[in-house]
Scaffold this active site. Structure first.
Site, short mmCIF file in Angstrom:
data_model
loop_
_atom_site.label_atom_id
_atom_site.label_comp_id
_atom_site.label_asym_id
_atom_site.label_seq_id
_atom_site.Cartn_x
_atom_site.Cartn_y
_atom_site.Cartn_z
NE ARG A 43 -3.96 -1.86 2.42
CZ ARG A 43 -4.84 -1.90 3.43
NH1 ARG A 43 -4.80 -1.01 4.39
NH2 ARG A 43 -5.74 -2.86 3.47
CG ASP A 154 -12.56 6.43 10.91
OD1 ASP A 154 -13.25 5.40 11.07
OD2 ASP A 154 -11.34 6.37 10.59
C1 SAM Z 1 -13.09 -1.96 10.63
S1 SAM Z 1 -13.64 -0.25 10.63
C2 SAM Z 1 -15.16 -0.41 11.54
C3 SAM Z 1 -16.23 0.51 11.01
C4 SAM Z 1 -17.59 0.40 11.72
N1 SAM Z 1 -17.50 0.78 13.10
C5 SAM Z 1 -18.15 -0.99 11.60
O1 SAM Z 1 -18.12 -1.74 12.56
O2 SAM Z 1 -18.61 -1.34 10.49
C6 SAM Z 1 -12.52 0.44 11.86
C7 SAM Z 1 -12.39 1.97 11.75
O3 SAM Z 1 -11.69 2.44 12.91
C8 SAM Z 1 -10.89 3.54 12.52
N2 SAM Z 1 -9.83 3.76 13.52
C9 SAM Z 1 -8.73 3.00 13.75
N3 SAM Z 1 -7.99 3.53 14.74
C10 SAM Z 1 -8.66 4.62 15.17
C11 SAM Z 1 -8.41 5.61 16.16
N4 SAM Z 1 -7.32 5.56 16.93
N5 SAM Z 1 -9.30 6.62 16.31
C12 SAM Z 1 -10.41 6.68 15.54
N6 SAM Z 1 -10.70 5.79 14.57
C13 SAM Z 1 -9.84 4.77 14.38
C14 SAM Z 1 -10.36 3.13 11.15
O4 SAM Z 1 -9.93 4.23 10.40
C15 SAM Z 1 -11.57 2.41 10.54
O5 SAM Z 1 -12.32 3.25 9.71
#
Ligand code: SAM
Length: 284
Positions: A43, A154
């Protein structure tokens, strides 16, 4: 044996991989195990080419001296985050919200026209927030009396851009009930694009902003009714998980609900005052 010239160019050295892994865990909380190394290299190539570095290691060497470190960190975060999401993902949460949580919260509000606050705290491209908006709007059409605002946050700017536009490819609508597809999505005029957009009525109720769950404090109201924190805690160390949950709970109104992903159901144990209602549903 000497590595092939091509290998030297496309792989991160152990030291450079560790540098990135430590930076990401420190800033975002996400662990980058060795198993993610190939994904990271794959990536990052586009970015390395765009900045005219000769290979990945040169990019990492220049990262901290970079005039635009914050910009690079933003790119790195977009690269390492897993953003998988769906409309109506783990649908039992939305059923619970409609049948149990909202009626209970409306009683607590004790007014005819309550203003409910819902927070999707790792919103990715917004599908969790817009699913909530569809369910709440449908409730008000069926006689429930309340207003609502939904906040999506996010860490990744790339997913937030998408969330704000609310434009998706039609194939992601598979889990959305047909009447909701008709009522809550507009099709693009150019059918060959195969895109849909969430209707303005729901977009108006839904706002997105960048926020890091690792931050010491969150710029969010302290009387939120329901917080979704799903499928993000799994990427954090146990102590970080505990701190994040504790902090999120401090933004819930008394009687408010915290919903976590199905693989995160054991996470509550260390947070005092958090009562388990169902395996992935908690209440303060
Ligand atoms: C797998 S997605 C889950 C999305 C949604 N909550 C769901 O369950 O369908 C995880 C998200 O967490 C965000 N994320 C990861 N670390 C984070 C942080 N420290 N603070 C805020 N968001 C974060 C990522 O960018 C990603 O968009």
């Amino acid at each position: 044996m000497m590595p092939a010239v091509q290998d030297m160019a496309v792989h991160l050295s152990d030291r450079h991989f560790r540098t990135i892994a430590e930076l990401i865990e420190g800033q975002v909380g996400i662990k980058l195990p060795q198993g993610k190394r190939l994904m990271l290299e794959g990536r990052l190539h586009k970015r390395v080419r765009a900045l005219n570095f000769s290979d990945l290691n040169e990019y990492v060497d220049n990262l901290f001296g970079a005039e635009h470190f914050d910009t690079e960190l933003t790119h790195l975060i977009d690269v390492v985050t897993t953003n998988k999401t769906d409309f109506f993902r783990e649908p039992q949460h939305f059923t619970f919200m409609r049948d149990v949580a909202i009626p209970a919260l409306l009683k607590l509000h004790g007014r005819k026209n309550a203003n409910l606050k819902i927070w999707s705290s790792a919103s990715s491209t917004g599908m969790e927030a817009y699913t909530t908006a569809m369910v709440l709007d449908d409730m008000t059409r069926n006689g429930s009396r309340f207003q609502y605002r939904i906040l999506g946050t996010d860490i990744s700017t790339a997913v937030l851009r998408l969330a704000k536009t609310a434009i998706y490819t039609r194939d992601v609508l598979a889990p959305v009930p047909e009447p909701f597809v008709k009522r809550y999505f507009l099709s693009s005029r150019d059918k060959s694009r195969g895109e849909v957009r969430v209707v303005p009525e729901l977009r108006r109720m839904t706002h997105f902003m960048r926020m890091n769950l690792m931050d010491a404090s969150y710029p969010v109201d302290r009387d939120v009714d329901i917080i979704f924190c799903r499928n993000v805690l799994i990427y954090f160390e146990r102590e970080t998980q505990r701190k994040v949950i504790e902090q999120l709970c401090s933004h819930l109104r008394p009687g408010g609900y915290l919903l976590v992903g199905h693989s995160e159901s054991m996470i509550h144990s260390a947070v005092p005052g958090l009562k388990q209602v169902q395996p992935t549903i908690f209440k303060v």
